[in-house]
Design an enzyme around this catalytic site. Structure first.
Site: not given
Ligand code: PLP
Length: 283
Positions: A31, A50, A98, A144, A177, A202
């Site tokens: 997503y 991305r 499934r 993601k 993060e 991410l």
């Molecule tokens: N890290 C995670 C785990 C996230 O889910 C997100 C965004 O939802 C981010 C970092 C920040 O990413 P972005 O700046 O692309 O929204």
């Protein structure tokens, strides 16, 4: 409200995918979330790049062409009358009986929703509190995917403790993060520190843009991991994401960061970031 589901715009409350959708059963789905400010999409192309990477990593095909997706994102935002808010879009591998292995013939599912939020301000307000939690997520959070339960548990714990976000900490005591944001500190030497890109975080689009904004402001950015102790000794801390932009962090696990108020660097970066995406009030 209106949602887009596999080629149709439908009332949001009636929007459905099949019970055997692999997104539902395996979190076999990726997503993106793009911020919308004053009717503009923030960093649309990097978000689509991305998405392309996430899809390739999982060997899921694009459900529709990139150009067609851009039209659908715009149309969904328009039909929901969103001038400030976000557009969410999700691609799953599709519907199949499934089975853990990939199905042979399957068409990816595409869902798009849009939601309004209050207009954004360059003023960060009082800043937010974070707690720290062990990072219990899987080992490929650079993709993601909708497999977000680790982050959801962290965010819920933060809410229960009156905090806005949870910083996840790896087995070496280093911050990876936030549950839905990237983590930054400003050291006493004035350096901006954030964890380097890898499988453990991410690659935030806002993180990337803020890096450029910092360079324009001639602020030094060092990409290395940092510990919770180092964050508590830092001059400032802040988070970045598509929906929080740059948000100062003023408490970590109940202890103040710096003087417990939003710092100058985070304030400047927020204002400059919003200006760079052409949305801030004149200042
Ligand atoms: N890290 C995670 C785990 C996230 O889910 C997100 C965004 O939802 C981010 C970092 C920040 O990413 P972005 O700046 O692309 O929204």
């Amino acid at each position: 409200r209106v949602a887009y589901v596999n080629g149709r715009y439908v009332p949001h409350r009636e929007a459905r995918v099949h019970v055997e959708d692999r997104g539902y059963q395996f979190a076999d789905a990726v997503y993106e979330v793009i911020g919308v400010v004053n009717g503009r999409f923030l960093d649309e192309e990097p978000h689509l790049d991305r998405l392309d990477r996430s899809l390739k990593e999982l060997r899921i095909a694009w459900p529709i062409a990139r150009g067609a997706l851009k039209l659908v994102l715009r149309e969904t935002v328009r039909r929901n009358r969103v001038r400030n808010g976000l557009v969410y879009f999700q691609v799953s591998r599709g519907v199949a009986r499934r089975d853990f292995g990939f199905p042979k013939r399957v068409r990816p599912s595409l869902v798009v929703t849009a939601r309004a939020t209050p207009p954004v301000s360059a003023d960060p307000g009082p800043g937010v509190a974070v707690i720290t939690v062990p990072d219990i997520r899987w080992k490929r959070v650079d993709i993601k995917t909708t497999g977000l339960l680790g982050g959801a548990l962290g965010k819920q714990k933060a809410r229960e403790q009156g905090a806005y976000e949870a910083w996840q900490v790896d087995n070496d005591g280093l911050v990876t993060e936030g549950t839905s944001s990237n983590a930054w500190i400003v050291t006493s030497a004035g350096e901006l520190v954030t964890r380097p890109i890898g499988h453990e975080i991410l690659a935030g689009i806002t993180r990337q843009t803020v890096k450029k904004v910092a360079a324009d402001l001639q602020l030094a950015v060092v990409e290395r991991p940092f510990s919770v102790a180092e964050a508590l000794a830092a001059r400032e801390a802040f988070m970045t994401s598509a929906t929080s932009f740059v948000t100062p962090i003023v408490r970590i696990d109940g202890k103040p960061v710096g003087d417990g108020r939003p710092g100058d660097v985070a304030r400047r970066l927020r204002a400059e970031y919003l200006r760079a995406v052409s949305v801030a009030e004149p200042f």
